[in-house]
Design a protein around this motif. Structure first.
Motif, PDB file in Angstrom:
ATOM      1  N   GLY A 254       0.514  18.594  -2.157  1.00  0.00           N
ATOM      2  CA  GLY A 254       1.772  18.066  -2.654  1.00  0.00           C
ATOM      3  C   GLY A 254       2.891  17.829  -1.677  1.00  0.00           C
ATOM      4  O   GLY A 254       4.050  17.752  -2.080  1.00  0.00           O
ATOM      5  N   ALA A 255       2.619  17.696  -0.384  1.00  0.00           N
ATOM      6  CA  ALA A 255       3.708  17.642   0.594  1.00  0.00           C
ATOM      7  C   ALA A 255       4.241  16.252   0.905  1.00  0.00           C
ATOM      8  O   ALA A 255       5.331  16.121   1.460  1.00  0.00           O
ATOM      9  N   VAL A 256       3.515  15.192   0.577  1.00  0.00           N
ATOM     10  CA  VAL A 256       3.901  13.849   1.021  1.00  0.00           C
ATOM     11  C   VAL A 256       5.197  13.384   0.358  1.00  0.00           C
ATOM     12  O   VAL A 256       5.416  13.576  -0.839  1.00  0.00           O
ATOM     13  N   ARG A 257       6.048  12.770   1.156  1.00  0.00           N
ATOM     14  CA  ARG A 257       7.250  12.068   0.680  1.00  0.00           C
ATOM     15  C   ARG A 257       7.271  10.730   1.407  1.00  0.00           C
ATOM     16  O   ARG A 257       6.986  10.641   2.598  1.00  0.00           O
ATOM     17  N   ALA A 258       7.592   9.672   0.681  1.00  0.00           N
ATOM     18  CA  ALA A 258       7.472   8.342   1.276  1.00  0.00           C
ATOM     19  C   ALA A 258       8.412   7.359   0.601  1.00  0.00           C
ATOM     20  O   ALA A 258       8.880   7.575  -0.515  1.00  0.00           O
ATOM     21  N   THR A 259       8.682   6.259   1.286  1.00  0.00           N
ATOM     22  CA  THR A 259       9.483   5.187   0.706  1.00  0.00           C
ATOM     23  C   THR A 259       8.608   4.338  -0.220  1.00  0.00           C
ATOM     24  O   THR A 259       7.374   4.317  -0.092  1.00  0.00           O
ATOM     25  N   PRO A 260       9.214   3.627  -1.155  1.00  0.00           N
ATOM     26  CA  PRO A 260       8.430   2.728  -2.020  1.00  0.00           C
ATOM     27  C   PRO A 260       7.611   1.710  -1.232  1.00  0.00           C
ATOM     28  O   PRO A 260       6.471   1.410  -1.594  1.00  0.00           O
ATOM     29  N   HIS A 261       8.181   1.187  -0.147  1.00  0.00           N
ATOM     30  CA  HIS A 261       7.443   0.197   0.644  1.00  0.00           C
ATOM     31  C   HIS A 261       6.207   0.806   1.297  1.00  0.00           C
ATOM     32  O   HIS A 261       5.131   0.187   1.326  1.00  0.00           O
ATOM     33  N   ASP A 262       6.324   2.030   1.834  1.00  0.00           N
ATOM     34  CA  ASP A 262       5.150   2.672   2.425  1.00  0.00           C
ATOM     35  C   ASP A 262       4.089   2.950   1.362  1.00  0.00           C
ATOM     36  O   ASP A 262       2.886   2.810   1.619  1.00  0.00           O
ATOM     37  N   LEU A 263       4.513   3.349   0.193  1.00  0.00           N
ATOM     38  CA  LEU A 263       3.548   3.620  -0.868  1.00  0.00           C
ATOM     39  C   LEU A 263       2.832   2.348  -1.303  1.00  0.00           C
ATOM     40  O   LEU A 263       1.627   2.362  -1.583  1.00  0.00           O
ATOM     41  N   LEU A 264       3.555   1.223  -1.340  1.00  0.00           N
ATOM     42  CA  LEU A 264       2.883  -0.044  -1.643  1.00  0.00           C
ATOM     43  C   LEU A 264       1.898  -0.416  -0.540  1.00  0.00           C
ATOM     44  O   LEU A 264       0.807  -0.915  -0.822  1.00  0.00           O
ATOM     45  N   THR A 265       2.255  -0.170   0.707  1.00  0.00           N
ATOM     46  CA  THR A 265       1.327  -0.435   1.805  1.00  0.00           C
ATOM     47  C   THR A 265       0.058   0.393   1.646  1.00  0.00           C
ATOM     48  O   THR A 265      -1.062  -0.100   1.845  1.00  0.00           O
ATOM     49  N   PHE A 266       0.226   1.648   1.284  1.00  0.00           N
ATOM     50  CA  PHE A 266      -0.909   2.547   1.047  1.00  0.00           C
ATOM     51  C   PHE A 266      -1.797   2.007  -0.075  1.00  0.00           C
ATOM     52  O   PHE A 266      -3.026   1.945   0.057  1.00  0.00           O
ATOM     53  N   LEU A 267      -1.192   1.579  -1.174  1.00  0.00           N
ATOM     54  CA  LEU A 267      -1.958   1.074  -2.307  1.00  0.00           C
ATOM     55  C   LEU A 267      -2.598  -0.278  -2.005  1.00  0.00           C
ATOM     56  O   LEU A 267      -3.733  -0.553  -2.431  1.00  0.00           O
ATOM     57  N   GLU A 268      -1.888  -1.135  -1.285  1.00  0.00           N
ATOM     58  CA  GLU A 268      -2.445  -2.441  -0.923  1.00  0.00           C
ATOM     59  C   GLU A 268      -3.695  -2.292  -0.068  1.00  0.00           C
ATOM     60  O   GLU A 268      -4.613  -3.120  -0.137  1.00  0.00           O
ATOM     61  N   ALA A 269      -3.732  -1.239   0.747  1.00  0.00           N
ATOM     62  CA  ALA A 269      -4.934  -0.998   1.552  1.00  0.00           C
ATOM     63  C   ALA A 269      -6.134  -0.707   0.660  1.00  0.00           C
ATOM     64  O   ALA A 269      -7.272  -1.078   0.985  1.00  0.00           O
ATOM     65  N   HIS A 270      -5.912  -0.061  -0.482  1.00  0.00           N
ATOM     66  CA  HIS A 270      -7.010   0.198  -1.418  1.00  0.00           C
ATOM     67  C   HIS A 270      -7.474  -1.090  -2.095  1.00  0.00           C
ATOM     68  O   HIS A 270      -8.650  -1.222  -2.440  1.00  0.00           O
ATOM     69  N   LEU A 271      -6.551  -2.007  -2.294  1.00  0.00           N
ATOM     70  CA  LEU A 271      -6.914  -3.287  -2.900  1.00  0.00           C
ATOM     71  C   LEU A 271      -7.648  -4.198  -1.928  1.00  0.00           C
ATOM     72  O   LEU A 271      -8.408  -5.082  -2.337  1.00  0.00           O
ATOM     73  N   ASN A 272      -7.415  -3.994  -0.642  1.00  0.00           N
ATOM     74  CA  ASN A 272      -8.033  -4.841   0.377  1.00  0.00           C
ATOM     75  C   ASN A 272      -8.536  -3.987   1.536  1.00  0.00           C
ATOM     76  O   ASN A 272      -7.972  -4.006   2.631  1.00  0.00           O
ATOM     77  N   PRO A 273      -9.593  -3.198   1.324  1.00  0.00           N
ATOM     78  CA  PRO A 273     -10.100  -2.335   2.395  1.00  0.00           C
ATOM     79  C   PRO A 273     -10.470  -3.090   3.661  1.00  0.00           C
ATOM     80  O   PRO A 273     -10.312  -2.569   4.767  1.00  0.00           O
ATOM     81  N   ALA A 274     -10.927  -4.322   3.511  1.00  0.00           N
ATOM     82  CA  ALA A 274     -11.347  -5.093   4.679  1.00  0.00           C
ATOM     83  C   ALA A 274     -10.192  -5.355   5.634  1.00  0.00           C
ATOM     84  O   ALA A 274     -10.404  -5.582   6.830  1.00  0.00           O
ATOM     85  N   GLY A 275      -8.962  -5.308   5.123  1.00  0.00           N
ATOM     86  CA  GLY A 275      -7.810  -5.550   5.981  1.00  0.00           C
ATOM     87  C   GLY A 275      -7.328  -4.317   6.699  1.00  0.00           C
ATOM     88  O   GLY A 275      -6.408  -4.396   7.522  1.00  0.00           O
ATOM     89  N   ALA A 276      -7.915  -3.168   6.412  1.00  0.00           N
ATOM     90  CA  ALA A 276      -7.511  -1.914   7.056  1.00  0.00           C
ATOM     91  C   ALA A 276      -8.221  -1.759   8.391  1.00  0.00           C
ATOM     92  O   ALA A 276      -9.237  -2.412   8.652  1.00  0.00           O
ATOM     93  N   PRO A 277      -7.708  -0.891   9.269  1.00  0.00           N
ATOM     94  CA  PRO A 277      -8.409  -0.616  10.529  1.00  0.00           C
ATOM     95  C   PRO A 277      -9.839  -0.183  10.243  1.00  0.00           C
ATOM     96  O   PRO A 277     -10.098   0.531   9.255  1.00  0.00           O
ATOM     97  N   PRO A 278     -10.804  -0.584  11.063  1.00  0.00           N
ATOM     98  CA  PRO A 278     -12.227  -0.299  10.800  1.00  0.00           C
ATOM     99  C   PRO A 278     -12.548   1.147  10.435  1.00  0.00           C
ATOM    100  O   PRO A 278     -13.318   1.368   9.494  1.00  0.00           O
ATOM    101  N   PRO A 279     -11.983   2.150  11.107  1.00  0.00           N
ATOM    102  CA  PRO A 279     -12.343   3.522  10.736  1.00  0.00           C
ATOM    103  C   PRO A 279     -11.954   3.899   9.311  1.00  0.00           C
ATOM    104  O   PRO A 279     -12.522   4.810   8.724  1.00  0.00           O
ATOM    105  N   LEU A 280     -10.959   3.178   8.752  1.00  0.00           N
ATOM    106  CA  LEU A 280     -10.497   3.508   7.402  1.00  0.00           C
ATOM    107  C   LEU A 280     -11.114   2.623   6.325  1.00  0.00           C
ATOM    108  O   LEU A 280     -11.095   2.979   5.146  1.00  0.00           O
TER     109      LEU A 280
END
Length: 365
Positions: A254-280
């Motif tokens: 439960g420690a994470v704190r983030a801005t709305p924009h960072d959280l959208l970036t995090f979620l967008e990566a789940h929608l488009n895994p191919a656009g994330a860095p290869p290790p992720l």
């Protein structure tokens, strides 16, 4: 730091001051029905600060507002405590370590935390901890007694890492690991310490190096600081300010704190895994796969990071969270290319509308 997947969880405002109006983030002309729905969601949240941020195929719409006067910084630029939604970050971290060949998920947590202690015939594994099937209770023995003096301010801060690990090593599960589902902040907290032990890296550094930095989440932190970026949480009355949340030894839960924009970036990566860095990329695909089904008709499906419910168009992934003074809801739908990060600065109360509002907004997209 609770989650309710099935049931919806700097100044003091003046009595004669009207609520701050809902504010839209500067952006190109948007879908007006969506903007109206977000504005309604902000109002329905009935919180000092509320933010509803939506991404549709990468195009973002953010509306903010609240019952309190606007803070010094725009609400969309503040970092919000996401409580149990932190587990989606921890699940992704575990998936990356597994896909990178560093772990299998089948390692006994006890062996990682104390190599000299017997692990038992059916040990609690890393996979059990992240899927809430370890047999561990929601909180460790002795937690409430030790946390009682700070129960309404910062109870988790009174249970540091050493106590979490020691309580786990002394615990004797009532049920065989892997046989029953029971949501447990304690279990995921233990997972964080086990991952740190397995890699020889503190959990905070591990998450930063393997998840936050590769995704470019520069406005995400694991503790409050004096930068002025942290949103102020409030009690159930929506007026009493509370100190920043300190996760103590429960960082992974439960420690994470983030801005709305960072959280959208995090979620967008789940929608488009191919656009994330290869290790992720492989890890992002992995956290979308079902690993556990439960409930009548097995409607409630879980991955190693998300709750997953069906919709007419396909699965919807989500996780909510709360601290003593803030709430969060994160979710995404691959079928519509939609991600939602909803945040508010009021403690969960009976019949609280926030999670139900956010869930419905994503489900109806």
């Amino acid at each position: 730091m609770t989650t309710r997947p099935h049931t919806p969880w700097p100044g003091e405002p003046l009595d004669d001051e009207p609520p701050a109006p809902v504010q839209a983030a500067a952006s190109p002309p948007e879908d007006e029905p969506l903007r109206e729905r977000l504005a309604d969601a902000v109002t329905a949240s009935d919180a000092p600060d509320a933010v509803f941020a939506v991404s549709r195929h990468g195009h973002r719409t953010i509306l903010t507002g609240g019952t309190a006067p606007p803070p010094p910084l725009p609400r969309e630029d503040l970092r919000y405590e996401i409580g149990s939604a932190t587990k989606t970050f921890t699940g992704l971290l575990l998936a990356r370590l597994i896909n990178g060949g560093e772990l299998t998920g089948g390692e006994p947590a006890t062996a990682l935390l104390d190599s000299e202690r017997p692990v038992g015939r059916v040990p609690v594994t890393l996979a059990h901890l992240i899927t809430h099937t370890s047999g561990l209770p929601a909180l460790p023995a002795g937690f409430r007694l030790r946390a009682l003096p700070a129960w309404h301010t910062n109870p988790y801060a009174r249970f540091p890492a050493g106590r979490v690990v020691d309580a786990y090593l002394r615990h004797r599960p009532r049920h065989r690991p892997g046989t029953r589902w029971r949501y447990s902040n304690y279990g995921v907290a233990v997972l964080g310490h086990a991952l740190a032990a397995a890699t020889g890296t503190p959990w905070e550094d591990l998450l930063t190096d393997r998840v936050l930095r590769p995704l470019g989440l520069k406005e995400t932190a694991l503790r409050a600081d004096d930068s002025g970026l942290d949103a102020v949480g409030h009690g159930k009355d929506g007026e009493t300010p509370l100190p920043p949340f300190d996760a103590g030894g429960f960082q992974a839960a439960g420690a994470v704190r983030a801005t709305p924009h960072d959280l959208l970036t995090f979620l967008e990566a789940h929608l488009n895994p191919a656009g994330a860095p290869p290790p992720l990329a492989a890890a992002l695909r992995a956290v979308g796969r079902p690993v556990l089904r439960r409930g009548l008709g097995h409607r409630h499906v879980h991955t190693i990071a998300w709750f997953r419910h069906p919709t007419d168009g396909g699965p919807m992934y989500f996780h909510s969270g709360a601290t003593l003074g803030q709430q969060a809801f994160l979710g995404f739908r691959p079928d519509t290319g939609t991600a939602l990060a909803a945040l508010c600065s009021r403690r969960f109360r009976a019949h609280d509308p926030f999670v139900a509002t956010a869930y419905a907004l994503l489900a109806e997209e």
